[in-house]
Design a protein around this motif. Structure first.
Motif, PDB file in Angstrom:
ATOM      1  N   ASP A  13     -33.602  16.676 -39.634  1.00 13.67           N
ATOM      2  CA  ASP A  13     -34.110  17.159 -38.345  1.00 13.67           C
ATOM      3  C   ASP A  13     -33.608  16.278 -37.205  1.00 13.67           C
ATOM      4  N   THR A  17     -31.182  17.511 -34.160  1.00  9.91           N
ATOM      5  CA  THR A  17     -31.651  17.307 -32.789  1.00  9.91           C
ATOM      6  C   THR A  17     -30.610  16.540 -31.980  1.00  9.91           C
ATOM      7  N   PHE A  22     -30.818  18.503 -28.410  1.00 11.78           N
ATOM      8  CA  PHE A  22     -32.169  19.022 -28.183  1.00 11.78           C
ATOM      9  C   PHE A  22     -33.104  17.887 -27.794  1.00 11.78           C
ATOM     10  N   PRO A  24     -36.001  15.559 -28.224  1.00 12.14           N
ATOM     11  CA  PRO A  24     -36.665  15.073 -29.443  1.00 12.14           C
ATOM     12  C   PRO A  24     -38.123  15.510 -29.571  1.00 12.14           C
ATOM     13  N   ILE A  31     -36.827  24.432 -32.171  1.00  7.79           N
ATOM     14  CA  ILE A  31     -35.469  24.119 -32.618  1.00  7.79           C
ATOM     15  C   ILE A  31     -34.867  25.312 -33.354  1.00  7.79           C
TER      16      ILE A  31
END
Length: 46
Positions: A13, A17, A22, A24, A31
């Motif tokens: 993940d 990210t 993206f 956090p 997501i």
């Protein structure tokens, strides 16, 4: 879920990210939604 698998999921993940830039603080659902939007753009027929 075994602890090793849970750790692997967390690390994956984090990698996703970071790779896609993206926030956090995004939830897993957020997501996944963003990844599907990206997929739709990549696969749309022109």
């Amino acid at each position: 879920m075994p602890p090793e698998l849970r750790k692997a999921h967390r690390e994956n993940d984090k990698a996703v990210t970071t790779a896609y830039g993206f926030d956090p603080k995004m939830t897993e659902a957020e997501i996944v939604a963003e990844l599907f939007k990206m997929y739709e753009k990549l696969t749309e027929k022109k």
